[in-house]
Scaffold this active site. Sequence first.
Site, PDB file in Angstrom:
ATOM      1  N   ASP A  86      32.971  41.751  34.642  1.00  0.00           N
ATOM      2  CA  ASP A  86      33.410  40.390  34.302  1.00  0.00           C
ATOM      3  C   ASP A  86      34.755  40.065  34.936  1.00  0.00           C
ATOM      4  O   ASP A  86      35.526  40.955  35.304  1.00  0.00           O
ATOM      5  CB  ASP A  86      33.486  40.194  32.784  1.00  0.00           C
ATOM      6  N   GLU A 181      35.227  43.176  29.639  1.00  0.00           N
ATOM      7  CA  GLU A 181      36.496  43.896  29.542  1.00  0.00           C
ATOM      8  C   GLU A 181      37.659  42.937  29.370  1.00  0.00           C
ATOM      9  O   GLU A 181      38.596  43.190  28.616  1.00  0.00           O
ATOM     10  CB  GLU A 181      36.717  44.761  30.792  1.00  0.00           C
TER      11      GLU A 181
HETATM   12 ZN    ZN Z   1      40.228  44.878  35.213  1.00  0.00          ZN
END
Ligand code: ZN
Length: 414
Positions: A86, A181
Amino acid sequence: MPQPFVTSAAARFLRYVAVDTQSDDQSQTYPSTAKQLVLLNLLVAELKEIGVADAAVDQYGYVMATVPATAGKDQVPVIGFVAHVDTSPDVSGANVRPIVHTNYDGRDLVLPDEPGLVLREADNPELAEQRGHDIITSSGSTLLGSDDKSGVAEIMAAAEYLITHPDIPHGAIKIGFTPDEEIGRGTQYFDVGRFGARYAYTLDGPTRGDLEIENFAADAMTVTFQGFNVHPGYAKGRMVSAIKLAAEFVHRLPRNGLSPETTDGYDGYVHPQGIQGGVERASIKLLLRDFVAEGLDEKARMLTDLAAEIVRPFPAASVDVVRQESYRNMKEVLDRYPEVVEHAKTAMKRAGLTPRFRQIRGGTDGARLSFMGLPTPNLFAGEHNIHSRLEWTSVQDMDKAVEVIVEICRSWAE
Ligand SMILES: [Zn+2]
């Protein structure tokens, strides 16, 4: 002259950044955005193409896969490599048009979509190490996505390299690609047992040679002042305003240090991040950061004492302090497994790099994984100016990162 280590990392990277994988912290689903699955599924297909037969994506979007051990190396500890797909919710990652600026010579790099946006060596000292390299930027209207598609591309290229070079001895190698994340949920459903690695490395750091083995220990604190409200026209001698207590508390926080604006390196801070309230009740949300747990305790004590001092002159007022653990410094775990860092150092030296230890002034998925039982330091991936339209990476740094991954695998097998 040894052969330059040329891999498929950059070509893969250019393919991956074209897929919009922005995560969304407002979303209640997992992964937070379905578009991340487009890249995660593509990675499974590509892994199968290069011969990683067990590659699969699970119900949460985690991709896990195994490069089997070479002959006679089944007893080598299983090592994992992890990267996130992401990109930050802060800057658009839609329709990314990567530009390769070949043979960088110190010139200003102008991003065509936004001619005012210029990548200059003067503002980016790390560019000076990149003379002669090929720099990749966005076209100026989006971020690039080097955080962390550089890491993804490097792990993919390393897997391909190991499979096409069976003469390089290695144990079983696990590959993990994660969503979300950037919104702090990258490891929420990560099944360490199913992943099956004893130790792992994230590839999600900046400069070649960087080896990150410590990060902030972090707590959150909520300080709630209870005041006493009466009609303001008849309040003399009776009203105690929680707004004013909260304001006094913020006002008396340290000025010359202990704040994000005045610290760097190994110094921690306390950071009032949000404030909300009225005359009757007001609360302040604070972030506490330090590299050691005792430092956090000290800061918590300081804030608790200050809050008590603020309400002391007002018998009608009170204060309530709630402290909550956010995450801890992975060094606490990594210190128990020095071989994890040793193999990374050996690998970097073999790749011609001088390992540089850097501390992360924030959290990292590797820290969470370390406390979940999978010791996981962070390695450079070549990502710079992350979460920005001036994000950049370098083709040669990506190749170096692939080389480091391959050398880590070899080092563990010896
Ligand atoms: Zn990163």
